[in-house]
Structures are given as C-alpha cells and as structure tokens.
Scaffold this motif. Structure first.
Motif, PDB file in Angstrom:
ATOM      1  N   LEU A   1       0.813  -1.214   0.000  1.00 24.42           N
ATOM      2  CA  LEU A   1       0.000   0.000   0.000  1.00 24.42           C
ATOM      3  C   LEU A   1       0.849   1.267   0.000  1.00 24.42           C
ATOM      4  O   LEU A   1       0.544   2.225  -0.721  1.00 24.42           O
ATOM      5  CB  LEU A   1      -0.950  -0.002   1.193  1.00 24.42           C
ATOM      6  N   GLU A   2       1.921   1.299   0.793  1.00 24.02           N
ATOM      7  CA  GLU A   2       2.753   2.504   0.822  1.00 24.02           C
ATOM      8  C   GLU A   2       3.415   2.757  -0.530  1.00 24.02           C
ATOM      9  O   GLU A   2       3.480   3.903  -0.978  1.00 24.02           O
ATOM     10  CB  GLU A   2       3.800   2.421   1.938  1.00 24.02           C
ATOM     11  N   LYS A   3       3.868   1.707  -1.188  1.00 21.11           N
ATOM     12  CA  LYS A   3       4.462   1.880  -2.520  1.00 21.11           C
ATOM     13  C   LYS A   3       3.409   2.338  -3.526  1.00 21.11           C
ATOM     14  O   LYS A   3       3.662   3.212  -4.348  1.00 21.11           O
ATOM     15  CB  LYS A   3       5.129   0.596  -2.992  1.00 21.11           C
ATOM     16  N   ALA A   4       2.224   1.748  -3.453  1.00 17.60           N
ATOM     17  CA  ALA A   4       1.154   2.093  -4.400  1.00 17.60           C
ATOM     18  C   ALA A   4       0.707   3.549  -4.216  1.00 17.60           C
ATOM     19  O   ALA A   4       0.599   4.292  -5.202  1.00 17.60           O
ATOM     20  CB  ALA A   4      -0.025   1.144  -4.231  1.00 17.60           C
ATOM     21  N   VAL A   5       0.452   3.971  -2.970  1.00 15.32           N
ATOM     22  CA  VAL A   5      -0.018   5.349  -2.767  1.00 15.32           C
ATOM     23  C   VAL A   5       1.082   6.361  -3.087  1.00 15.32           C
ATOM     24  O   VAL A   5       0.783   7.447  -3.594  1.00 15.32           O
ATOM     25  CB  VAL A   5      -0.624   5.582  -1.365  1.00 15.32           C
ATOM     26  N   ALA A   6       2.331   6.012  -2.829  1.00 18.19           N
ATOM     27  CA  ALA A   6       3.431   6.918  -3.170  1.00 18.19           C
ATOM     28  C   ALA A   6       3.471   7.149  -4.673  1.00 18.19           C
ATOM     29  O   ALA A   6       3.694   8.278  -5.136  1.00 18.19           O
ATOM     30  CB  ALA A   6       4.762   6.362  -2.673  1.00 18.19           C
ATOM     31  N   ARG A   7       3.234   6.108  -5.428  1.00 20.42           N
ATOM     32  CA  ARG A   7       3.273   6.230  -6.893  1.00 20.42           C
ATOM     33  C   ARG A   7       2.006   6.897  -7.425  1.00 20.42           C
ATOM     34  O   ARG A   7       2.078   7.806  -8.244  1.00 20.42           O
ATOM     35  CB  ARG A   7       3.445   4.850  -7.511  1.00 20.42           C
ATOM     36  N   LEU A   8       0.844   6.434  -6.951  1.00 17.70           N
ATOM     37  CA  LEU A   8      -0.425   6.951  -7.469  1.00 17.70           C
ATOM     38  C   LEU A   8      -0.671   8.402  -7.079  1.00 17.70           C
ATOM     39  O   LEU A   8      -1.268   9.163  -7.835  1.00 17.70           O
ATOM     40  CB  LEU A   8      -1.588   6.090  -6.990  1.00 17.70           C
ATOM     41  N   PHE A   9      -0.210   8.798  -5.892  1.00 18.47           N
ATOM     42  CA  PHE A   9      -0.480  10.140  -5.396  1.00 18.47           C
ATOM     43  C   PHE A   9       0.772  11.006  -5.350  1.00 18.47           C
ATOM     44  O   PHE A   9       0.827  11.981  -4.588  1.00 18.47           O
ATOM     45  CB  PHE A   9      -1.122  10.080  -4.007  1.00 18.47           C
ATOM     46  N   ALA A  10       1.768  10.690  -6.170  1.00 19.54           N
ATOM     47  CA  ALA A  10       3.031  11.432  -6.154  1.00 19.54           C
ATOM     48  C   ALA A  10       2.808  12.929  -6.373  1.00 19.54           C
ATOM     49  O   ALA A  10       3.337  13.758  -5.623  1.00 19.54           O
ATOM     50  CB  ALA A  10       3.994  10.878  -7.195  1.00 19.54           C
ATOM     51  N   GLU A  11       2.025  13.289  -7.363  1.00 16.15           N
ATOM     52  CA  GLU A  11       1.801  14.705  -7.664  1.00 16.15           C
ATOM     53  C   GLU A  11       1.016  15.409  -6.556  1.00 16.15           C
ATOM     54  O   GLU A  11       1.451  16.462  -6.075  1.00 16.15           O
ATOM     55  CB  GLU A  11       1.095  14.853  -9.012  1.00 16.15           C
ATOM     56  N   PRO A  12      -0.132  14.856  -6.109  1.00 20.26           N
ATOM     57  CA  PRO A  12      -0.839  15.533  -5.010  1.00 20.26           C
ATOM     58  C   PRO A  12      -0.008  15.614  -3.716  1.00 20.26           C
ATOM     59  O   PRO A  12      -0.101  16.599  -2.984  1.00 20.26           O
ATOM     60  CB  PRO A  12      -2.089  14.689  -4.789  1.00 20.26           C
ATOM     61  N   LEU A  13       0.812  14.594  -3.465  1.00 23.38           N
ATOM     62  CA  LEU A  13       1.690  14.645  -2.284  1.00 23.38           C
ATOM     63  C   LEU A  13       2.698  15.788  -2.426  1.00 23.38           C
ATOM     64  O   LEU A  13       2.907  16.554  -1.486  1.00 23.38           O
ATOM     65  CB  LEU A  13       2.409  13.317  -2.088  1.00 23.38           C
ATOM     66  N   ALA A  14       3.299  15.899  -3.602  1.00 23.71           N
ATOM     67  CA  ALA A  14       4.283  16.956  -3.847  1.00 23.71           C
ATOM     68  C   ALA A  14       3.635  18.341  -3.768  1.00 23.71           C
ATOM     69  O   ALA A  14       4.267  19.305  -3.323  1.00 23.71           O
ATOM     70  CB  ALA A  14       4.940  16.760  -5.210  1.00 23.71           C
ATOM     71  N   ASP A  15       2.369  18.430  -4.180  1.00 22.78           N
ATOM     72  CA  ASP A  15       1.654  19.704  -4.152  1.00 22.78           C
ATOM     73  C   ASP A  15       1.147  20.062  -2.760  1.00 22.78           C
ATOM     74  O   ASP A  15       0.576  21.132  -2.564  1.00 22.78           O
ATOM     75  CB  ASP A  15       0.464  19.675  -5.120  1.00 22.78           C
ATOM     76  N   GLY A  16       1.314  19.153  -1.792  1.00 20.68           N
ATOM     77  CA  GLY A  16       0.881  19.428  -0.425  1.00 20.68           C
ATOM     78  C   GLY A  16      -0.589  19.127  -0.166  1.00 20.68           C
ATOM     79  O   GLY A  16      -1.125  19.501   0.880  1.00 20.68           O
ATOM     80  N   ASP A  17      -1.244  18.441  -1.104  1.00 19.76           N
ATOM     81  CA  ASP A  17      -2.673  18.166  -0.948  1.00 19.76           C
ATOM     82  C   ASP A  17      -2.989  17.296   0.269  1.00 19.76           C
ATOM     83  O   ASP A  17      -4.074  17.395   0.839  1.00 19.76           O
ATOM     84  CB  ASP A  17      -3.235  17.494  -2.209  1.00 19.76           C
ATOM     85  N   PHE A  18      -2.054  16.440   0.657  1.00 18.10           N
ATOM     86  CA  PHE A  18      -2.280  15.541   1.788  1.00 18.10           C
ATOM     87  C   PHE A  18      -1.747  16.105   3.103  1.00 18.10           C
ATOM     88  O   PHE A  18      -1.740  15.409   4.116  1.00 18.10           O
ATOM     89  CB  PHE A  18      -1.644  14.168   1.519  1.00 18.10           C
ATOM     90  N   ASP A  19      -1.309  17.349   3.108  1.00 24.20           N
ATOM     91  CA  ASP A  19      -0.729  17.936   4.321  1.00 24.20           C
ATOM     92  C   ASP A  19      -1.723  18.013   5.479  1.00 24.20           C
ATOM     93  O   ASP A  19      -1.311  18.101   6.633  1.00 24.20           O
ATOM     94  CB  ASP A  19      -0.149  19.317   4.031  1.00 24.20           C
ATOM     95  N   LEU A  20      -3.025  17.951   5.207  1.00 19.01           N
ATOM     96  CA  LEU A  20      -4.009  17.972   6.290  1.00 19.01           C
ATOM     97  C   LEU A  20      -3.861  16.758   7.195  1.00 19.01           C
ATOM     98  O   LEU A  20      -4.340  16.775   8.335  1.00 19.01           O
ATOM     99  CB  LEU A  20      -5.437  18.086   5.751  1.00 19.01           C
ATOM    100  N   LEU A  21      -3.160  15.707   6.717  1.00 21.26           N
ATOM    101  CA  LEU A  21      -2.901  14.527   7.545  1.00 21.26           C
ATOM    102  C   LEU A  21      -1.559  14.608   8.285  1.00 21.26           C
ATOM    103  O   LEU A  21      -1.211  13.687   9.015  1.00 21.26           O
ATOM    104  CB  LEU A  21      -2.927  13.257   6.692  1.00 21.26           C
ATOM    105  N   GLN A  22      -0.826  15.691   8.097  1.00 21.62           N
ATOM    106  CA  GLN A  22       0.469  15.848   8.770  1.00 21.62           C
ATOM    107  C   GLN A  22       0.252  15.811  10.286  1.00 21.62           C
ATOM    108  O   GLN A  22      -0.482  16.622  10.844  1.00 21.62           O
ATOM    109  CB  GLN A  22       1.111  17.180   8.372  1.00 21.62           C
TER     110      GLN A  22
END
Length: 167
Positions: A31-52
C-alpha cells in the motif's frame, strides 16, 4: 464487457475477505508503494498535508480490513494501530463507487453508506481531497479497471443489491 466484469466480481467476491489474512507488514509495503506512486503529484503539491501529524483510520467493514494513515515528511505512512483522529468506514462497494466517481461522495456519506467518526472536520477535508483528485493522474488502464468494476458492482435497480446478500 459489463456482463463479463459482473461474472468476474461474482467469482472473486468470496475471495476478497481473504485479504485480512495477508500479513500486515506485506499489506503496508504494498500500500505505501502504491499510494506513493499513485499520489506522487498531489503529495508533492501538499494536498495531503491535512494529515500531517494526524491519523485517519480507513475501515473496509465487510472485508475486515483497516489501515491507519498519516502524512509525514517522506509521504503517506500506514500503520496497523495508531491514535486516530478520524475513522472513515464502509463496505468495499462504497469505496469502489467513491474511487470511480460513479456515486457522489456526499450521497454516500448522507445515506450513511460511508461513515465518518471522530474529527468530522478532518474527515470532510479528506472526503473533499479525495473528490478533488484528478483521475487523469492515474494510469489509464487502472482508471478503466476501477470504472468497469464499479459499474459492475452497481445494482441494475438501485433498490436492489448488486449481488445476493447485498450491502
């Protein structure tokens, strides 16, 4: 194609609960490998920062599967147990319909087919984040597969379950 996909779901559905017997370490690695690949752009854009520094528990009730998810400096991290701030719970079909955008997220939550417990502001933020993700960023074949499976999982008559046993 729809009939073939429905047949595949009927054959495969009894196997889905076996996923809970896969060792958590293997689940986490995949799962960690899959989400890192699938959500690479939103992660880089800070979209998931609400979970920080915050934890969400995702529960697929009918399969007996659950994961705790957070965002740290290296990406999304998955744990078996954590002090969660919010839990999002539902059956696999509802998550599939959500992922494929074949069902409105607000409808799924309003009808309690998906449930948010805990910090509802965080839960709604996550729901809005997932709804805003662009499916064009997914590999095209994966997006097609998700959509075909979701169409097959939908009941022909919304009042009737798609498979015996229903929702």
């Amino acid at each position: 194609m729809l009939k073939l996909t429905r047949m595949a779901l009927r054959v495969g559905e009894p196997l889905l609960p076996l996923g809970r017997h896969v060792p958590f370490l293997l689940q986490r690695l995949v799962l960690e490998k899959a989400v890192a690949r699938l959500f690479a752009e939103p992660l880089a854009d800070g979209d998931f920062d609400l979970l920080q520094g915050r934890w969400m528990r995702l529960e697929v009730s009918d399969l007996g599967l659950a994961w705790c998810i957070t965002r740290d400096r290296s990406g999304l991290r998955i744990a078996q147990e954590a002090p969660v701030d919010v839990t999002i719970r539902g059956n696999w079909r509802e998550f599939l319909l959500l992922a494929s955008r074949q069902e409105d997220p607000d409808t799924l939550f309003f009808r309690r087919r998906l449930v948010i417990e805990g910090d509802t502001d965080l839960g709604l933020g996550i729901k809005n984040l997932l709804d805003s993700l662009d499916p064009d960023n997914l590999p095209p074949r994966l997006w097609q597969l998700i959509c075909h499976l979701a169409m097959a999982a939908r009941p022909d008559d919304p009042a009737e379950p798609a498979f015996p046993g229903g929702r």
